[in-house]
Design an enzyme around this catalytic site. Structure first.
Site, PDB file in Angstrom:
ATOM      1  N   ASP A   1       0.852  -1.183   0.000  1.00 58.77           N
ATOM      2  CA  ASP A   1       0.000   0.000   0.000  1.00 58.77           C
ATOM      3  C   ASP A   1       0.892   1.239   0.000  1.00 58.77           C
ATOM      4  O   ASP A   1       1.876   1.281   0.737  1.00 58.77           O
ATOM      5  CB  ASP A   1      -0.851  -0.002   1.282  1.00 58.77           C
ATOM      6  CG  ASP A   1      -2.300   0.312   1.014  1.00 58.77           C
ATOM      7  OD1 ASP A   1      -2.559   1.418   0.507  1.00 58.77           O
ATOM      8  OD2 ASP A   1      -3.161  -0.528   1.318  1.00 58.77           O
TER       9      ASP A   1
ATOM     10  N   ASP B   1      -3.280   4.534  -2.142  1.00 59.77           N
ATOM     11  CA  ASP B   1      -4.363   5.023  -1.309  1.00 59.77           C
ATOM     12  C   ASP B   1      -4.815   6.424  -1.742  1.00 59.77           C
ATOM     13  O   ASP B   1      -3.973   7.321  -1.867  1.00 59.77           O
ATOM     14  CB  ASP B   1      -3.847   5.079   0.133  1.00 59.77           C
ATOM     15  CG  ASP B   1      -4.934   5.340   1.130  1.00 59.77           C
ATOM     16  OD1 ASP B   1      -5.833   4.498   1.254  1.00 59.77           O
ATOM     17  OD2 ASP B   1      -4.900   6.397   1.801  1.00 59.77           O
TER      18      ASP B   1
ATOM     19  N   GLU C   1      -6.526   3.580  -5.865  1.00 63.33           N
ATOM     20  CA  GLU C   1      -7.815   3.550  -5.189  1.00 63.33           C
ATOM     21  C   GLU C   1      -8.569   4.733  -5.793  1.00 63.33           C
ATOM     22  O   GLU C   1      -8.223   5.887  -5.554  1.00 63.33           O
ATOM     23  CB  GLU C   1      -7.663   3.731  -3.679  1.00 63.33           C
ATOM     24  CG  GLU C   1      -9.011   3.612  -2.990  1.00 63.33           C
ATOM     25  CD  GLU C   1      -9.042   4.177  -1.578  1.00 63.33           C
ATOM     26  OE1 GLU C   1      -9.986   3.833  -0.840  1.00 63.33           O
ATOM     27  OE2 GLU C   1      -8.178   4.979  -1.218  1.00 63.33           O
TER      28      GLU C   1
ATOM     29  N   HIS D   1     -10.953  -4.102   3.119  1.00 64.44           N
ATOM     30  CA  HIS D   1     -10.906  -3.680   4.528  1.00 64.44           C
ATOM     31  C   HIS D   1     -11.782  -2.468   4.818  1.00 64.44           C
ATOM     32  O   HIS D   1     -11.927  -2.094   5.971  1.00 64.44           O
ATOM     33  CB  HIS D   1      -9.448  -3.377   4.896  1.00 64.44           C
ATOM     34  CG  HIS D   1      -8.918  -2.206   4.116  1.00 64.44           C
ATOM     35  ND1 HIS D   1      -8.725  -2.245   2.751  1.00 64.44           N
ATOM     36  CD2 HIS D   1      -8.612  -0.954   4.494  1.00 64.44           C
ATOM     37  CE1 HIS D   1      -8.309  -1.065   2.332  1.00 64.44           C
ATOM     38  NE2 HIS D   1      -8.226  -0.261   3.375  1.00 64.44           N
ATOM     39  N   ASP D   2     -12.317  -1.821   3.776  1.00 62.75           N
ATOM     40  CA  ASP D   2     -13.199  -0.665   3.978  1.00 62.75           C
ATOM     41  C   ASP D   2     -14.661  -1.028   3.789  1.00 62.75           C
ATOM     42  O   ASP D   2     -15.532  -0.145   3.827  1.00 62.75           O
ATOM     43  CB  ASP D   2     -12.854   0.445   2.972  1.00 62.75           C
ATOM     44  CG  ASP D   2     -11.519   1.089   3.263  1.00 62.75           C
ATOM     45  OD1 ASP D   2     -11.093   1.076   4.437  1.00 62.75           O
ATOM     46  OD2 ASP D   2     -10.894   1.611   2.322  1.00 62.75           O
TER      47      ASP D   2
HETATM   48  C1  NOJ Z   1      -8.562   4.552   1.996  1.00 61.50           C
HETATM   49  C2  NOJ Z   1      -8.172   3.354   2.797  1.00 61.50           C
HETATM   50  O1  NOJ Z   1      -8.557   2.194   2.118  1.00 61.50           O
HETATM   51  C3  NOJ Z   1      -8.832   3.514   4.141  1.00 61.50           C
HETATM   52  O2  NOJ Z   1      -8.753   2.355   4.917  1.00 61.50           O
HETATM   53  C4  NOJ Z   1      -8.222   4.704   4.830  1.00 61.50           C
HETATM   54  O3  NOJ Z   1      -8.902   4.926   6.042  1.00 61.50           O
HETATM   55  C5  NOJ Z   1      -8.323   5.956   3.967  1.00 61.50           C
HETATM   56  N1  NOJ Z   1      -7.993   5.718   2.597  1.00 61.50           N
HETATM   57  C6  NOJ Z   1      -7.375   7.017   4.477  1.00 61.50           C
HETATM   58  O4  NOJ Z   1      -6.048   6.648   4.254  1.00 61.50           O
END
Ligand code: NOJ
Length: 597
Positions: A136, A238, A297, A371-372
């Site tokens: 990441d 990210d 992302e 994970h989100d």
């Molecule tokens: C996206 C990430 O996937 C997430 O987990 C994170 O909280 C935010 N960006 C901030 O870095």
């Protein structure tokens, strides 16, 4: 060869070359288009990416937190899945305000996760097994505990001051910008030492780096080269679309957002003035020098802007992932509250329209969980004991039969489901806690908020420890885990599923294998079939005369697909029921892939 034939051969060649130069035979660019079409072969297009959330994967030192040695101990399991690439969530030095997405040292390993030596062993172990490793890259922001920020906040003339975005308080309050993980929703924080505000698009513990400063960019490129020189195989980036900012920080009204940015802040933030200059620069200075993959992302990325990131002619990134799919079904005005009657017709439209974006150029991705996100089976399938296994196999069939690189989240291969915590005290995630605070401040319905998190938003649903076996703490750790283990690990775990040829786990392996042995599933043209069917998602994938038909029943009832194809004589490549009948009726959550004759 006869001399005169050889001569005329040369003449023909010269003539052809001239015709080519003047564009008489082959239309301009057609060669380039042919080479750059989505069927141009690349390892990262053919890969199945398996995402590991290190904090929750496997703990070996008994502190209740997963670690690198834990991943090392499971390398044979990971290899046995058939996947090609592992993406690890951040493993760098971090105070963990946002579980590693707040980095205090880019070139060290988070102490809970182990040491650089462990990392080297992990990388070696992966490469020995033919697995690639993607890390990441979190460079929109750092931690407020990073030394750059510690310096930056000391004085207005500190050499690191311009590494971040500061707004002097004597100019008044800066214009609103959103701060995702703050109860007051503000992306600016007042800092007394220098009587200034600093910008943070996420929590105040995550100040945004100032990419407009060339020194910052060089620091980042050096760091990226350092990891790539170590031998890693790429980066997942990210919120990379947010890096460039209009540093005059003009007032942006909802009317401005409505007019130019689909009414959305994330779209505004993803269209900073120099974004693509920086991505090109990063490509030129770093990415182009390595055989690595890069994934954005795609926060705020739209169908109309996606190719700006991944059109190979632009030399920026390889792939991006959009949020249109995972945003579907949320009820406006609430925090990720899910409408249980979300529409499959809309779902199909989203994925079909995104497939079309990359029909001629670029390359897409596909994911349903990470994970989100809550667990895919709870959100898009059915996590009741009756349908859990069937529906997760069906979703796996979807993910591994679409065009675009699949990103598959750890735990989904055994069909893990949402934890559905009943109390806010059980949640650890900064986002859920901030949203809970917001509801509290507004005097809203807190009980309802907790209910809504069970199927909808809460990221911790997807972060509970991996369920290895039925022992205490699911074989994840000998200590109390940092986040509660799902009680259903007694029956739902990898150990049980290893022994069962029909398990969700073994279905995943079969499906990976099927994708890898059928180029049509990777490169083949995608065509939606029976578009208005509210229960069934059906499509074909077609390459070099081979045509596959994928039939997926997203409902808990038997449903009928309307097809022009005769499927009675088709060859069944895979199915998630043992008794498969080719009569156009699909059992609840049934998935079948057929090769048409
Ligand atoms: C996206 C990430 O996937 C997430 O987990 C994170 O909280 C935010 N960006 C901030 O870095």
């Amino acid at each position: 060869m006869n001399k005169s034939i050889a001569l005329s051969f040369t003449k023909v060649k010269t003539l052809l070359r001239l015709l080519l130069i003047f564009g008489c035979i082959i239309p301009k660019n057609s060669m380039a288009q042919e080479i750059k079409s989505p069927t141009e072969k690349k390892w990262w297009k053919e890969a199945v990416v398996y995402q590991i959330y290190p904090r929750s994967f496997k703990d070996t030192d008994g502190d209740g937190i997963g670690d690198l040695k834990g991943i090392i101990s499971k390398l044979d399991y990971i290899k046995s899945l058939g996947i090609d690439v592992v993406w690890l969530n951040p493993i760098y030095g971090s105070p963990n305000a946002d579980n590693g997405y707040d980095i205090s040292d880019y070139q060290s390993i988070m102490k809970e996760f182990g040491t650089m030596e462990d990392f080297n062993t992990l990388l070696k172990g992966m490469h020995e097994r033919g697995l690639k490793l993607v890390l990441d890259l979190v460079v929109n922001h750092t931690s407020d505990e990073h030394k750059w920020f510690q310096e930056s906040r000391k004085s207005r003339n500190n050499p690191y001051r311009n590494y971040y975005h500061w707004w002097p308080a004597e100019k008044g309050k800066p214009a609103f910008r959103p701060g995702a993980f703050e109860a007051d929703g503000s992306g600016w924080r007042y800092d007394k030492t220098t009587n200034s505000y600093y910008l943070h698009y996420f929590s105040y513990k995550q100040p945004d780096l100032n990419w407009e400063n060339p020194k910052v960019r060089q620091e980042i490129y050096n760091m990226m080269r350092w990891w790539l020189n170590k031998g890693i195989d790429g980066f997942r980036m990210d919120v990379i679309p947010f890096i460039s900012k209009d540093t005059t920080f003009p007032v942006i009204t909802q009317a401005d957002l409505n007019k130019n940015y689909e009414g959305r802040w994330d779209v505004y933030m993803a269209e900073g003035p120099h974004l693509h200059d920086y991505l090109k620069e990063m490509n030129q200075e770093v990415l182009s020098k390595y055989d690595c993959m890069s994934l954005a992302e795609g926060a705020g990325m739209l169908k109309s802007t996606a190719l700006n990131f991944v059109d190979p002619d632009r030399h920026e990134l390889n792939m991006g992932y959009h949020f249109d799919g995972t945003n579907l079904g949320y009820i406006p005005g609430y925090f990720k509250k899910m409408n249980p009657n979300w529409s499959l017709i809309e779902f199909k439209k989203i994925y079909s329209d995104w497939d079309a974006v990359y029909d001629k150029k670029g390359w897409g991705t596909i994911y349903l969980g990470n994970h989100d996100q809550p667990r895919m089976t709870s959100r898009w399938g059915n996590d009741s004991p009756e349908f859990r296994a069937q529906s997760s196999k069906m979703l796996t069939t979807f993910l591994l039969s679409m065009r675009g690189t699949p990103y598959y989240y750890n735990g989904d291969e055994i069909g893990m489901v949402n934890a559905k915590f009943d109390k806010i005290e059980d949640y650890r995630d900064i986002e859920t806690i901030a949203e809970y605070e917001k509801v509290k401040i507004a005097g809203g319905d807190l009980k309802q908020f907790i209910e809504d998190q069970k199927t909808g938003g809460a990221r911790d649903n997807g972060r509970t420890p991996f369920q290895w076996d039925n022992s205490k703490n699911a074989g994840f750790s000998t200590a109390e885990p940092w986040l509660k283990v799902n009680d259903n690990h007694i029956t739902l775990n990898a150990e049980v599923q290893e022994k069962d040829p029909n398990s969700v786990l073994n279905y995943f392996r079969k499906m990976v294998n099927l994708r890898k042995s059928n180029p049509a599933l990777i490169y083949g043209k995608y065509t939606l079939v029976d578009k208005d069917n509210p229960n069934i998602y059906a499509y074909t994938r077609e390459l070099d005369g081979k045509k596959l038909l994928i039939l997926l029943n997203f409902s808990n009832k038997t449903a009928t697909v309307n097809l022009d194809y005769d499927i009675v004589n088709a060859k069944v490549l895979i199915g998630n029921y043992t008794d498969i009948s080719l009569d156009k009726n699909l059992k609840p959550y049934e998935a079948i892939i057929l090769e048409l004759k």
